[in-house]
Design an enzyme around this catalytic site. Structure first.
Site, PDB file in Angstrom:
ATOM      1  N   GLU A 175       0.870  -1.094   0.024  1.00 24.20           N
ATOM      2  CA  GLU A 175       0.083  -0.076  -0.042  1.00 24.20           C
ATOM      3  C   GLU A 175       0.890   1.413   0.002  1.00 24.20           C
ATOM      4  O   GLU A 175       0.321   2.171   0.208  1.00 24.20           O
ATOM      5  CB  GLU A 175      -1.015  -0.170   1.297  1.00 24.20           C
ATOM      6  CG  GLU A 175      -1.843  -1.243   1.224  1.00 24.20           C
ATOM      7  CD  GLU A 175      -3.151  -0.909   0.193  1.00 24.20           C
ATOM      8  OE1 GLU A 175      -3.697   0.074   0.299  1.00 24.20           O
ATOM      9  OE2 GLU A 175      -3.426  -1.931  -0.476  1.00 24.20           O
ATOM     10  N   HIS A 251      -4.713   1.435   6.950  1.00 21.13           N
ATOM     11  CA  HIS A 251      -3.705   1.856   6.831  1.00 21.13           C
ATOM     12  C   HIS A 251      -2.852   2.538   8.054  1.00 21.13           C
ATOM     13  O   HIS A 251      -3.581   3.044   8.764  1.00 21.13           O
ATOM     14  CB  HIS A 251      -3.119   3.148   5.918  1.00 21.13           C
ATOM     15  CG  HIS A 251      -3.721   2.695   4.461  1.00 21.13           C
ATOM     16  ND1 HIS A 251      -4.386   3.362   3.335  1.00 21.13           N
ATOM     17  CD2 HIS A 251      -3.477   1.425   3.544  1.00 21.13           C
ATOM     18  CE1 HIS A 251      -4.658   2.909   2.518  1.00 21.13           C
ATOM     19  NE2 HIS A 251      -3.986   1.654   2.508  1.00 21.13           N
ATOM     20  N   CYS A 372      -3.138  11.206   3.618  1.00 25.58           N
ATOM     21  CA  CYS A 372      -3.540  10.378   2.421  1.00 25.58           C
ATOM     22  C   CYS A 372      -3.338  11.002   0.910  1.00 25.58           C
ATOM     23  O   CYS A 372      -2.831  10.278   0.089  1.00 25.58           O
ATOM     24  CB  CYS A 372      -4.963   9.839   2.558  1.00 25.58           C
ATOM     25  SG  CYS A 372      -5.299   9.017   3.934  1.00 25.58           S
TER      26      CYS A 372
HETATM   27  O1  SUG Z   1      -7.735   2.958  -0.189  1.00 26.88           O
HETATM   28  N1  SUG Z   1     -10.610   5.018  -0.050  1.00 26.88           N
HETATM   29  C1  SUG Z   1      -9.028   4.609  -0.003  1.00 26.88           C
HETATM   30  C2  SUG Z   1      -8.648   5.684   0.961  1.00 26.88           C
HETATM   31  C3  SUG Z   1      -7.194   5.785   0.770  1.00 26.88           C
HETATM   32  C4  SUG Z   1      -6.701   6.557   2.234  1.00 26.88           C
HETATM   33  N2  SUG Z   1      -5.152   6.368   2.174  1.00 26.88           N
HETATM   34  C5  SUG Z   1      -4.427   6.547   2.847  1.00 26.88           C
HETATM   35  N3  SUG Z   1      -4.785   6.183   4.313  1.00 26.88           N
HETATM   36  N4  SUG Z   1      -3.102   6.536   2.968  1.00 26.88           N
HETATM   37  C6  SUG Z   1      -9.044   3.245   0.393  1.00 26.88           C
HETATM   38  O2  SUG Z   1      -9.669   2.614   1.109  1.00 26.88           O
HETATM   39  C7  SUG Z   1     -12.906   4.585  -1.004  1.00 26.88           C
HETATM   40  C8  SUG Z   1     -13.543   4.644  -2.391  1.00 26.88           C
HETATM   41  C9  SUG Z   1     -14.988   4.646  -2.389  1.00 26.88           C
HETATM   42  O3  SUG Z   1     -15.509   3.741  -1.529  1.00 26.88           O
HETATM   43  O4  SUG Z   1     -15.637   5.001  -3.332  1.00 26.88           O
HETATM   44  C10 SUG Z   1     -11.399   4.526  -1.072  1.00 26.88           C
HETATM   45  O5  SUG Z   1     -10.754   4.001  -2.022  1.00 26.88           O
END
Ligand code: SUG
Length: 449
Positions: A175, A251, A372
């Site tokens: 990730e 994460h 993020c």
């Molecule tokens: O991978 N949300 C992302 C959020 C990423 C956050 N990044 C960090 N923490 N670095 C994920 O879960 C949601 C998309 C949706 O539900 O439409 C999403 O992909």
């Protein structure tokens, strides 16, 4: 020692930003499924944060969004005919797959790649490995374009080494920088690369979460450390506490953040906190700079409040030695325990002594806070000069991108809009224009179906 600075490269939110509940284990994503989104506002909220950091004197870059809906992925899954037919069939037969192929999730560039600065790598170049993001279909289709965009942004092989993503299987679930932090006395000195993983894929005797997936493996982190040529005695691994993954910490950057000589984390973040501390201190060695562990006790802020507020999904910006500003999302102000903690933190004697709040609600509603949205890249002056200058934030780029968003983005999207062939056309027109603005060459060409 080489003088270097830490730059942030934020993801520009794409025109299809929407809420589709795609991320099992990510509380905000699941809670906001089917809410209407506002892509225009989302992009502008991100641009405002980028401009604010640039105005504070930090190097701020922009990483372009990907083309969505991703027609090649839909074709790979058996949808055929014209692009409009592909969208129509996918909407009818598999709306969730269409939603996944339409996600603007590449905005969260902390997941774009793991980056190792040149002071840490064997060949003295900055190394990039795009994250395979294999745990979620909508994210697993990002890494190829991400690699192309990174190569177009950091486009000089004398300074920048680009690796392909790790093999796309759970054993090497990666990730990216969301689970990676670097500690160093000064940015231009060799640092400690700190990798945090959710599970050891090849060792079933190690604990794992029971409810939600551990997206990132130890084996992925070790592979990235090898590829980047990191020194063993400056590389530290720590396992996330499986219980916090089950509480929605998908994460590690939802529960910990590090910068220079400070590690700011929650009491329950790691499986073995004492070992994490010892390992960091032994890699830190005899540096004259004191290392700060800033541990937030559960008695002051619960894990649940961390997940709601994204207190730790913050950016620690260094103004000088032991002088940092913490950048947090607006949600931190809504939870008294969190806001009180932050105020006492900055009033105390530690290295974090100012707080700045940004409204990132559009991204937060999908589980993406300030940290993020950014990929950190430490750059010395020669490396900075080698970055594609059209990707660096300044007054002109800020104005140009705002106008570009105004021209091309909608202010409301719901699931059924994703099947609209006009949305695909609008996105392609927007990205064609962006390619010119940011001089990205042919990063999108291979996607045209
Ligand atoms: O991978 N949300 C992302 C959020 C990423 C956050 N990044 C960090 N923490 N670095 C994920 O879960 C949601 C998309 C949706 O539900 O439409 C999403 O992909």
């Amino acid at each position: 020692m080489n003088k270097a600075n830490e730059a942030n490269f934020d993801g520009l939110v794409g025109p299809t930003h929407n809420y589709s509940g795609l991320s099992f284990g990510n509380v905000a994503s699941l809670n906001n499924v089917d809410q209407p989104s506002n892509p225009k506002e989302a992009a502008k909220q991100g641009l405002t944060k980028m401009k604010a950091l640039a105005d504070m004197g930090f190097i701020q870059g922009v990483l372009a969004p990907h083309e969505r809906p991703h027609i090649p992925s839909l074709r790979r899954l058996g949808f055929t005919g014209s692009d409009a037919k592909v969208l129509e069939q996918a909407a009818k037969q598999a709306p969730k797959i269409l939603a996944a192929a339409s996600s603007a999730s590449c905005m969260w560039t902390a997941n774009a790649a793991t980056v190792s600065p040149s002071t840490d790598t064997q060949d003295g170049r900055i190394h990039f490995t795009p994250a395979n993001l294999v745990n979620k279909f909508h994210r697993s289709i990002e890494h190829e374009t991400t690699g192309a965009i990174l190569a177009a942004t950091f486009n000089n092989p004398e300074f920048f080494a680009h690796h392909p993503a790790l093999p796309s299987v759970d054993h090497f679930g990666d990730e990216g920088a969301a689970n990676h932090t670097r500690f160093c006395p000064e940015y231009g000195e060799q640092g400690i690369e700190f990798f945090v993983y959710g599970m050891a894929a090849f060792d079933a005797s190690m604990p794992r979460p029971s409810q939600f997936p551990a997206r990132h493996t130890l084996e992925a982190s070790q592979a990235v450390a090898r590829l980047h040529g990191l020194s063993e005695n400056k590389t530290v691994y720590a396992q996330q506490n499986p219980q916090v993954i089950d509480a929605g910490v998908f994460h590690n950057d939802v529960i910990a953040v590090g910068n220079r000589n400070a590690h700011f984390y929650h009491q329950e973040a790691f499986l073995n906190t004492e070992k994490m501390q010892q390992d960091i201190l032994s890699a830190w060695g005899n540096s004259a700079e004191k290392f700060h562990f800033i541990e937030v006790p559960s008695a002051l802020v619960s894990v649940e409040d961390c997940v709601k507020s994204y207190l730790f999904n913050s950016q620690l910006l260094s103004h000088g030695a032991n002088d940092m500003t913490i950048v947090v999302p607006g949600e931190c102000q809504n939870i008294p325990a969190v806001w009180n903690y932050l105020n006492s933190l900055v009033a105390g004697n530690g290295p974090i002594n100012a707080v700045k709040v940004y409204d990132l609600k559009q991204s937060m509603s999908n589980g993406g806070g300030p940290a993020c949205l950014r990929l950190r890249v430490v750059l010395n002056s020669a490396e900075h000069a080698a970055v594609n200058p059209h990707c660096l934030m300044n007054d002109t780029l800020y104005m140009t991108l705002n106008q570009w968003v105004d021209k091309h983005y909608r202010d409301r999207l719901i699931e059924k809009d994703l099947a609209d062939p006009l949305l695909l056309m609008e996105s392609r027109t927007a990205l064609d224009e962006l390619t010119q603005i940011m001089q990205l060459g042919s990063v999108y060409d291979f996607q045209k179906g």
